[in-house]
Design a protein around this motif. Structure first.
Motif, PDB file in Angstrom:
ATOM      1  N   MET A   1      -5.041 -34.174  13.383  1.00  0.00           N
ATOM      2  CA  MET A   1      -5.552 -32.871  12.995  1.00  0.00           C
ATOM      3  C   MET A   1      -6.170 -32.894  11.585  1.00  0.00           C
ATOM      4  SD  MET A   1      -6.161 -29.840  13.766  1.00  0.00           S
ATOM      5  CE  MET A   1      -5.355 -28.507  14.537  1.00  0.00           C
ATOM      6  N   ALA A   2      -5.486 -33.511  10.638  1.00  0.00           N
ATOM      7  CA  ALA A   2      -6.021 -33.571   9.277  1.00  0.00           C
ATOM      8  C   ALA A   2      -7.319 -34.366   9.239  1.00  0.00           C
ATOM      9  CB  ALA A   2      -4.988 -34.178   8.326  1.00  0.00           C
ATOM     10  N   GLY A   3      -7.373 -35.449  10.023  1.00  0.00           N
ATOM     11  CA  GLY A   3      -8.590 -36.254  10.066  1.00  0.00           C
ATOM     12  C   GLY A   3      -9.777 -35.458  10.572  1.00  0.00           C
ATOM     13  N   ASN A   4      -9.558 -34.657  11.592  1.00  0.00           N
ATOM     14  CA  ASN A   4     -10.643 -33.823  12.119  1.00  0.00           C
ATOM     15  C   ASN A   4     -11.032 -32.726  11.128  1.00  0.00           C
ATOM     16  OD1 ASN A   4     -11.131 -35.165  14.518  1.00  0.00           O
ATOM     17  ND2 ASN A   4      -9.583 -34.023  15.635  1.00  0.00           N
ATOM     18  N   MET A   5     -10.040 -32.179  10.434  1.00  0.00           N
ATOM     19  CA  MET A   5     -10.352 -31.147   9.439  1.00  0.00           C
ATOM     20  C   MET A   5     -11.174 -31.740   8.289  1.00  0.00           C
ATOM     21  SD  MET A   5      -6.818 -28.943   9.445  1.00  0.00           S
ATOM     22  CE  MET A   5      -7.389 -27.790   8.229  1.00  0.00           C
ATOM     23  N   LEU A   6     -10.801 -32.928   7.837  1.00  0.00           N
ATOM     24  CA  LEU A   6     -11.569 -33.578   6.775  1.00  0.00           C
ATOM     25  C   LEU A   6     -12.962 -33.971   7.258  1.00  0.00           C
ATOM     26  CD1 LEU A   6      -8.729 -35.715   5.188  1.00  0.00           C
ATOM     27  CD2 LEU A   6      -9.991 -33.864   4.069  1.00  0.00           C
ATOM     28  N   THR A   7     -13.058 -34.419   8.502  1.00  0.00           N
ATOM     29  CA  THR A   7     -14.370 -34.747   9.075  1.00  0.00           C
ATOM     30  C   THR A   7     -15.240 -33.494   9.132  1.00  0.00           C
ATOM     31  OG1 THR A   7     -13.414 -36.549  10.365  1.00  0.00           O
ATOM     32  CG2 THR A   7     -15.553 -35.695  11.102  1.00  0.00           C
ATOM     33  N   ALA A   8     -14.653 -32.377   9.537  1.00  0.00           N
ATOM     34  CA  ALA A   8     -15.395 -31.109   9.573  1.00  0.00           C
ATOM     35  C   ALA A   8     -15.832 -30.696   8.172  1.00  0.00           C
ATOM     36  CB  ALA A   8     -14.532 -30.017  10.214  1.00  0.00           C
ATOM     37  N   LEU A   9     -14.981 -30.929   7.186  1.00  0.00           N
ATOM     38  CA  LEU A   9     -15.348 -30.614   5.804  1.00  0.00           C
ATOM     39  C   LEU A   9     -16.551 -31.454   5.367  1.00  0.00           C
ATOM     40  CD1 LEU A   9     -14.832 -29.260   3.050  1.00  0.00           C
ATOM     41  CD2 LEU A   9     -13.270 -31.158   2.550  1.00  0.00           C
ATOM     42  N   VAL A  10     -16.537 -32.741   5.679  1.00  0.00           N
ATOM     43  CA  VAL A  10     -17.669 -33.612   5.333  1.00  0.00           C
ATOM     44  C   VAL A  10     -18.936 -33.126   6.041  1.00  0.00           C
ATOM     45  CG1 VAL A  10     -18.588 -35.964   5.437  1.00  0.00           C
ATOM     46  CG2 VAL A  10     -16.185 -35.594   4.831  1.00  0.00           C
ATOM     47  N   ALA A  11     -18.816 -32.733   7.298  1.00  0.00           N
ATOM     48  CA  ALA A  11     -19.978 -32.205   8.031  1.00  0.00           C
ATOM     49  C   ALA A  11     -20.504 -30.935   7.364  1.00  0.00           C
ATOM     50  CB  ALA A  11     -19.606 -31.930   9.491  1.00  0.00           C
ATOM     51  N   LEU A  12     -19.607 -30.049   6.958  1.00  0.00           N
ATOM     52  CA  LEU A  12     -20.026 -28.808   6.284  1.00  0.00           C
ATOM     53  C   LEU A  12     -20.695 -29.101   4.942  1.00  0.00           C
ATOM     54  CD1 LEU A  12     -17.034 -26.415   7.043  1.00  0.00           C
ATOM     55  CD2 LEU A  12     -19.391 -26.243   7.896  1.00  0.00           C
ATOM     56  N   ILE A  13     -20.139 -30.043   4.202  1.00  0.00           N
ATOM     57  CA  ILE A  13     -20.765 -30.441   2.931  1.00  0.00           C
ATOM     58  C   ILE A  13     -22.195 -30.912   3.190  1.00  0.00           C
ATOM     59  CG2 ILE A  13     -20.754 -32.224   1.124  1.00  0.00           C
ATOM     60  CD1 ILE A  13     -17.627 -32.042   1.248  1.00  0.00           C
ATOM     61  N   HIS A  14     -22.381 -31.693   4.246  1.00  0.00           N
ATOM     62  CA  HIS A  14     -23.721 -32.197   4.531  1.00  0.00           C
ATOM     63  C   HIS A  14     -24.657 -31.117   5.056  1.00  0.00           C
ATOM     64  CE1 HIS A  14     -22.214 -36.012   3.391  1.00  0.00           C
ATOM     65  NE2 HIS A  14     -23.452 -36.439   3.394  1.00  0.00           N
ATOM     66  N   CYS A  15     -24.125 -30.149   5.765  1.00  0.00           N
ATOM     67  CA  CYS A  15     -24.955 -29.001   6.162  1.00  0.00           C
ATOM     68  C   CYS A  15     -25.438 -28.249   4.926  1.00  0.00           C
ATOM     69  CB  CYS A  15     -24.168 -28.066   7.087  1.00  0.00           C
ATOM     70  SG  CYS A  15     -23.926 -28.728   8.750  1.00  0.00           S
ATOM     71  N   TYR A  16     -24.572 -28.113   3.945  1.00  0.00           N
ATOM     72  CA  TYR A  16     -24.958 -27.440   2.700  1.00  0.00           C
ATOM     73  C   TYR A  16     -25.994 -28.278   1.942  1.00  0.00           C
ATOM     74  CZ  TYR A  16     -24.725 -25.025  -1.756  1.00  0.00           C
ATOM     75  OH  TYR A  16     -25.055 -24.342  -2.898  1.00  0.00           O
TER      76      TYR A  16
END
Length: 117
Positions: A1-16
């Protein structure tokens, strides 16, 4: 779960980052984020949009991996490694801040995924 949350955070950073590079590059907000002069921002706007597109591909790959769930582990790891390498290169050639914005979150996500967290 934490790995997916961190992956989602990286994806959001890149969307920004995509938004900053493709939309806001030649605005006061883009100038501030990238420490640009208005003249340089105007002259490099097309290059920045191209760079933003590549960051969009990184985000898309991460989102794809998340969408696949457990079957997307290798895809998530691959795109996180791409982000980490891009961050290392950016830190070496542009500024150390990139190391903390891109590489550190990507490495943390890789570690969490690898450990099954």
């Amino acid at each position: 779960m934490a790995g997916n949350m961190l992956t989602a955070l990286v994806a959001l950073i890149h969307c920004y980052i995509v938004y900053l590079e493709m939309v806001l590059w030649d605005t006061p907000r883009g100038h501030k984020a990238f420490k640009l002069t208005p003249e340089f921002a105007s002259a490099s706007k097309v290059l920045a949009a191209n760079q933003g597109l590549y960051n969009g591909f990184l985000a898309a790959g991460l989102i794809w991996g998340l969408y696949l769930g457990a079957d997307g582990l290798q895809i998530k790891i691959f795109f996180l490694l791409c982000v980490a390498v891009a961050g290392l290169y950016g830190a070496a050639t542009v500024g150390r801040k990139i190391l903390f914005i891109q590489t550190v979150p990507a490495v943390l996500a890789i570690m969490a995924l690898w450990l099954g967290l």
